[in-house]
Design a protein around this motif. Structure first.
Motif, PDB file in Angstrom:
ATOM      1  N   GLU A 105      32.861 -19.924  43.681  1.00 21.72           N
ATOM      2  CA  GLU A 105      33.051 -18.836  42.719  1.00 21.72           C
ATOM      3  C   GLU A 105      33.188 -17.515  43.470  1.00 21.72           C
ATOM      4  O   GLU A 105      32.462 -17.251  44.428  1.00 21.72           O
ATOM      5  CB  GLU A 105      31.855 -18.769  41.766  1.00 21.72           C
ATOM      6  CG  GLU A 105      31.959 -17.680  40.717  1.00 21.72           C
ATOM      7  CD  GLU A 105      30.721 -17.608  39.833  1.00 21.72           C
ATOM      8  OE1 GLU A 105      30.661 -16.695  38.978  1.00 21.72           O
ATOM      9  OE2 GLU A 105      29.818 -18.449  40.018  1.00 21.72           O
ATOM     10  N   TYR A 106      34.121 -16.674  43.020  1.00 22.78           N
ATOM     11  CA  TYR A 106      34.360 -15.393  43.676  1.00 22.78           C
ATOM     12  C   TYR A 106      33.685 -14.243  42.929  1.00 22.78           C
ATOM     13  O   TYR A 106      33.555 -14.277  41.703  1.00 22.78           O
ATOM     14  CB  TYR A 106      35.858 -15.114  43.797  1.00 22.78           C
ATOM     15  CG  TYR A 106      36.488 -15.748  45.016  1.00 22.78           C
ATOM     16  CD1 TYR A 106      36.731 -15.008  46.170  1.00 22.78           C
ATOM     17  CD2 TYR A 106      36.830 -17.097  45.032  1.00 22.78           C
ATOM     18  CE1 TYR A 106      37.293 -15.579  47.299  1.00 22.78           C
ATOM     19  CE2 TYR A 106      37.398 -17.691  46.153  1.00 22.78           C
ATOM     20  CZ  TYR A 106      37.622 -16.919  47.283  1.00 22.78           C
ATOM     21  OH  TYR A 106      38.166 -17.497  48.396  1.00 22.78           O
ATOM     22  N   GLN A 107      33.264 -13.238  43.694  1.00 25.63           N
ATOM     23  CA  GLN A 107      32.724 -12.008  43.135  1.00 25.63           C
ATOM     24  C   GLN A 107      33.838 -11.285  42.372  1.00 25.63           C
ATOM     25  O   GLN A 107      35.021 -11.465  42.650  1.00 25.63           O
ATOM     26  CB  GLN A 107      32.192 -11.118  44.271  1.00 25.63           C
ATOM     27  CG  GLN A 107      31.651  -9.763  43.859  1.00 25.63           C
ATOM     28  CD  GLN A 107      30.311  -9.847  43.178  1.00 25.63           C
ATOM     29  OE1 GLN A 107      29.665 -10.902  43.205  1.00 25.63           O
ATOM     30  NE2 GLN A 107      29.886  -8.766  42.558  1.00 25.63           N
ATOM     31  N   LYS A 229      28.687 -15.741  46.523  1.00 23.68           N
ATOM     32  CA  LYS A 229      29.968 -15.676  45.832  1.00 23.68           C
ATOM     33  C   LYS A 229      31.038 -15.234  46.827  1.00 23.68           C
ATOM     34  O   LYS A 229      30.797 -14.370  47.676  1.00 23.68           O
ATOM     35  CB  LYS A 229      29.909 -14.699  44.651  1.00 23.68           C
ATOM     36  CG  LYS A 229      29.073 -15.193  43.479  1.00 23.68           C
ATOM     37  CD  LYS A 229      29.203 -14.255  42.289  1.00 23.68           C
ATOM     38  CE  LYS A 229      28.445 -14.776  41.088  1.00 23.68           C
ATOM     39  NZ  LYS A 229      28.575 -13.861  39.920  1.00 23.68           N
TER      40      LYS A 229
END
Length: 241
Positions: A105-107, A229
């Protein structure tokens, strides 16, 4: 005072919602709690902390009669370092749900181009490591070399100030290796992860002993923040001399 080889997280005064974690030291002080307590990296005058080192310090503690409203009621200054021990950091477990790059999951606002690895690496059968930029600049030994992360973010970027805050700092790296589908998580130091953490000894041995001259492999790092993240993906090559 005992200083842990591992770091922790603290929050600034006024950050009641704990939205902006700050990486810090973990300490135990004689006469205080037996639990590890957070302490800022620059909170001991005359002392420079290096991650992965466990310290036993003699410090002078001053209790302030009129402490600042947004600060601690005590200050510390180093008398001497009684013990400095390099500790091998254990492998950081990866969330069981992360089995592929797509699971990371990305910020918010990521990925973005903040970091870069400017050079690749060339190794020989003796384990000598040099940069691939044409200069015969030998790196430290395999156990001491580092994957250097360069901050290349344009200061004209409208989010420059935001991107310099803790949620956008590369605290960890997810390692994508050409030799395995397993994703590993390693801790970055102030300028990037250690070479040996990204390229384990068995993979380094394969590169130096089994690959042919001129053969090349590519590693990828998905840089991640304190929440693990993703921030961005960077790559580098290792070529057999």
């Amino acid at each position: 005072m005992l200083v842990s080889a591992e770091t922790g997280v603290m929050y600034a005064w006024g950050d009641d919602k704990k939205e902006n974690p700050i990486e810090c030291m973990l300490v135990k002080t004689e006469g205080d709690s037996e639990e590890w307590q957070p302490l800022g990296f620059n909170s001991i005058e005359g002392f420079t902390y290096i991650k992965g080192h466990e310290y036993y310090l003699s410090v002078k503690r001053t209790i302030l009669a009129n402490p600042p409203a947004d600060g601690s009621d005590r200050t510390y200054s180093l008398i001497r370092i009684l013990q400095d021990r390099l500790v091998t950091e254990p492998e950081i477990p990866v969330d069981e749900e992360i089995t592929s790059e797509e699971d990371i999951e990305y910020q918010d606002l990521c990925p973005f181009e903040k970091y870069a690895i400017s050079k690749g690496y060339i190794v020989d059968e003796n384990g000598k490591i040099v940069y691939d930029d044409g200069y015969d600049s030998m790196l430290p030994s395999y156990s001491s070399a580092r994957i250097w992360l360069e901050d290349v973010l344009d200061k004209e970027d409208p989010n420059w100030v935001k991107f310099e805050s803790v949620p956008y700092m590369a605290i960890y790296s997810f390692v994508l290796s050409p030799f395995t589908d397993e994703i590993r998580l390693v801790r970055n130091e102030s300028h990037g992860p250690m070479f040996k953490d990204v390229v384990p000894e068995d993979e380094f041995t394969h590169i130096t002993q089994s690959m042919q001259s001129g053969e090349e492999v590519r590693y990828a790092l998905i840089l991640a923040n304190v929440y693990k993240k993703g921030l961005q993906k960077v790559e580098f090559t290792i070529k057999k001399q």
